[in-house]
Design a protein around this motif. Structure first.
Motif, PDB file in Angstrom:
ATOM      1  N   GLN B 148       0.805  -1.218   0.000  1.00 53.25           N
ATOM      2  CA  GLN B 148       0.000   0.000   0.000  1.00 53.25           C
ATOM      3  C   GLN B 148       0.841   1.274   0.000  1.00 53.25           C
ATOM      4  O   GLN B 148       0.310   2.365  -0.164  1.00 53.25           O
ATOM      5  N   THR B 149       2.142   1.138   0.216  1.00 58.17           N
ATOM      6  CA  THR B 149       2.966   2.338   0.314  1.00 58.17           C
ATOM      7  C   THR B 149       4.161   2.335  -0.640  1.00 58.17           C
ATOM      8  O   THR B 149       4.494   3.349  -1.232  1.00 58.17           O
ATOM      9  N   VAL B 165      10.570   4.240   2.686  1.00 61.22           N
ATOM     10  CA  VAL B 165       9.274   4.410   3.347  1.00 61.22           C
ATOM     11  C   VAL B 165       9.564   4.827   4.787  1.00 61.22           C
ATOM     12  O   VAL B 165      10.374   4.192   5.473  1.00 61.22           O
ATOM     13  N   THR B 177       4.792   6.167   5.487  1.00 60.02           N
ATOM     14  CA  THR B 177       4.604   7.183   4.462  1.00 60.02           C
ATOM     15  C   THR B 177       5.623   7.015   3.354  1.00 60.02           C
ATOM     16  O   THR B 177       6.807   6.806   3.605  1.00 60.02           O
ATOM     17  N   THR B 179       6.537   8.964  -0.540  1.00 55.37           N
ATOM     18  CA  THR B 179       6.165   9.998  -1.505  1.00 55.37           C
ATOM     19  C   THR B 179       7.312  10.247  -2.473  1.00 55.37           C
ATOM     20  O   THR B 179       8.491  10.169  -2.110  1.00 55.37           O
ATOM     21  N   ALA B 185       1.628   8.126  -0.407  1.00 55.85           N
ATOM     22  CA  ALA B 185       0.844   7.015   0.119  1.00 55.85           C
ATOM     23  C   ALA B 185       1.052   6.957   1.617  1.00 55.85           C
ATOM     24  O   ALA B 185       2.177   6.963   2.106  1.00 55.85           O
ATOM     25  N   LEU B 186      -0.055   6.928   2.345  1.00 58.65           N
ATOM     26  CA  LEU B 186       0.019   6.887   3.803  1.00 58.65           C
ATOM     27  C   LEU B 186      -0.785   5.706   4.303  1.00 58.65           C
ATOM     28  O   LEU B 186      -1.939   5.517   3.916  1.00 58.65           O
ATOM     29  N   ARG B 187      -0.162   4.879   5.142  1.00 55.27           N
ATOM     30  CA  ARG B 187      -0.885   3.787   5.773  1.00 55.27           C
ATOM     31  C   ARG B 187      -0.719   3.936   7.274  1.00 55.27           C
ATOM     32  O   ARG B 187       0.390   4.223   7.743  1.00 55.27           O
ATOM     33  N   VAL B 367      -5.868   3.844   5.124  1.00 56.35           N
ATOM     34  CA  VAL B 367      -5.054   4.167   3.957  1.00 56.35           C
ATOM     35  C   VAL B 367      -5.516   5.496   3.380  1.00 56.35           C
ATOM     36  O   VAL B 367      -6.710   5.686   3.138  1.00 56.35           O
ATOM     37  N   GLN B 369      -4.396   8.064   0.168  1.00 56.22           N
ATOM     38  CA  GLN B 369      -3.530   8.311  -0.975  1.00 56.22           C
ATOM     39  C   GLN B 369      -3.752   9.754  -1.408  1.00 56.22           C
ATOM     40  O   GLN B 369      -4.890  10.204  -1.507  1.00 56.22           O
TER      41      GLN B 369
END
Lengths: 377, 377
Positions: B148-149, B165, B177, B179, B185-187, B367, B369
């Protein structure tokens, strides 16, 4: 033109058609697929000027409507891109509609694409091949013949005829020969008569390998027609046309030696895997040469590479006849040849360290593979 | 050293170990796999100096003998080549025997390889990571977090911290996080406490993607240990060690806007496929930019390319709130973000044409985005 067509069926036929399209074509219009909508069918054409594929899509298959024709007409649409669109759309049917400027509207579900198309009159005419004097083969037989010979064609353009497979029509059948001058693959089809008015045709290896991707391993019939410069394979709703190679194919019959000195029969699969292992080291050492020695009723494979190491492999044999032998060969050629022999047991006949040797099934002469050794001993 | 080892099990472990080996290493010995045979186990080590993988092979698994130790000792053997040999051998067990010069004899069935090995004392020492202060996660959860990231990390080395990450340990859990400064993308993992004495660690994206190829989508536990410069993932018989990235990760919390102007909820899969179709034309036109318009409770995607054509797609929405909007974005970023949201419905919140917008599951904040739009209107 204006049609509605079953999307899944259309995708399958477009994928076949794409096989004739090369991204490296010099005529931009050949990047496209030509769509001709006639009164009662649709014709797809793809070509790279060496190979052309023509597919007829009827309105019904097995009483199920797959194509509704609302208006006839023609257009040429960018090949791969057009096929990608049809693939990614949703829904069972897709609608195509072309205007006078060849702008084509593609609609399915809630998607609408408007693509610039090309004038079909710009598309080159395909060569004519008359449907007379045909040879008929089951698709599975043709596929096997191609698999047993095509790998051995030359990839070098220095002798263009060697980039093709030579089909030779004799009184007792057809023989198919491919050679890159380091090895040769020969397949014979006994009893199939074909009086085409000419005795030989050289079909480009590339064409045969594309053809083999399309025809299935089934009993379906393939009709083969020859004209002066072209060959046509007619298969179901498809016509596959390839140019023939010009020039004289060398007389390869004299290459086959007589009276072997050493004869070894091995299990095909075991021997293949042993070669595969020994070749690991041969490759790592920078060449593909492996050694084979036959002595005291014992067969051994070996390879060595000063930096990397050595490998030895004892081979189980079914039978050994004749004299002791040491010989070296390219492991890739040997593996290709073994794959081309559809038989559990393979007989290898040697005629001395420096002369070509042959492989065939222990009980059949249909396939003969010939390999030139490499001088290392 | 002298051992006999279950070939299939050995292949699996060697394949894991290969994941740490890079063909572009500057230290030739790191092309090899180190094998250490101890009294009651074997240790495999692979490393490219960024990532190291250590695998322990015990003598028995589930009461079945997989390793017989006849003599302890160590050697380093050429990685990929050695693994290829083990794969191509036949038989259930393979024997390895190393002499004083690190020459290694590999035998199985009728095959015998003799490979030049390297002195294990030349192999660099792995970093020490103490097994204290560990965080424990199920493998499936860790795998999902990475998926997811990790896609959003930067591939450019201009700001090295962005190639990793950022794991941030807070009072209410952990946030992850990534980027590349075009999207983020943040989970969040709520409720998982971890008092490691430090609050943040930046793990290279490449390490995480190799780790994800190894761990399975299961309940098996992964222990995560941090030292000053390294992170250790301990998983079954494996220790996976990666260096951490040095530097300060930017404060990304301020990027998230407040008070959306437009809010759209769509079916994730339908929207994904619509974007995929529209992006076909965006790609063909040479960029990945597609347009989205929200007006009169209607969402439409479109793209055009002067040479190729245009595409329009109407979107089924679950809900539309707020003002009309026209916005453009990179279709790849949108598809990546949608894939990272494991939920049937996705809510997209817009803050105006020129401000970043966010995506999340309609019923969860786990999550988030974030994507920067592209100026085209």
């Amino acid at each position: 033109m204006k049609i509605s067509i079953n999307r899944q069926y259309f995708i399958e036929q477009l994928n076949h058609c794409l096989k004739a399209i090369s991204p490296r074509t010099t005529m931009p219009i050949l990047n496209g697929i030509k769509i001709d909508v006639k009164d009662d069918h649709l014709l797809l054409t793809g070509s790279d000027s060496e190979i052309s594929i023509e597919i007829t899509i009827p309105t019904e298959i097995n009483n199920e409507e797959i194509l509704e024709i609302k208006e006839t007409g023609s257009v040429v649409l960018s090949g791969r891109f057009f096929v990608d669109i049809i693939k990614k759309l949703s829904g069972n049917f897709v609608d195509l509609e072309t205007n006078d400027m060849f702008q084509t509207k593609i609609t399915a579900s809630k998607s609408e694409f408007n693509l610039s198309g090309n004038d079909p009159d710009q598309y080159p005419l395909l060569p004519e091949v008359k449907d007379e004097e045909s040879l008929v083969l089951p698709a599975s037989v043709l596929k096997t013949i191609v698999n047993q010979t095509n790998f051995a064609v030359s990839t070098s353009e220095t002798r263009p005829v060697l980039t093709g497979v030579n089909w030779q029509f004799n009184d007792d059948g057809i023989s198919f020969t491919a050679t890159d001058s380091h090895r040769l693959a020969l397949r014979r089809l006994f009893g199939t008569k074909f009086n085409a008015g000419h005795s030989t045709a050289i079909i480009p290896g590339k064409s045969l390998s594309e053809l083999n991707k399309i025809i299935s391993d089934s009993d379906a019939e393939v009709e083969v027609h020859f004209s002066q410069n072209q060959v046509l394979f007619s298969y179901g709703h498809m016509r596959f046309i390839s140019r023939l190679l010009e020039g004289n194919y060398p007389d390869t019959s004299r290459l086959f030696p007589e009276n072997n000195e050493t004869k070894v029969t091995v299990n095909n699969s075991d021997f293949y895997h042993a070669i595969d292992r020994v070749s690991l080291l041969a490759r790592e050492g920078g060449n593909n040469v492996i050694r084979m020695s036959v002595s005291n009723n014992n067969v051994e494979l070996s390879s060595n590479s000063p930096e990397v190491g050595t490998v030895n492999e004892d081979i189980n044999t079914q039978e050994i006849e004749g004299e002791d032998l040491k010989i070296s060969f390219n492991s890739k050629y040997m593996m290709d040849a073994l794959k081309a022999i559809n038989d559990e047991d393979v007989t290898i006949e040697f005629y001395g360290t420096m002369r070509p040797f042959t492989l065939k099934a222990s009980e059949s002469d249909e396939v003969v593979q010939l390999i030139l050794p490499i001088r290392t001993y």
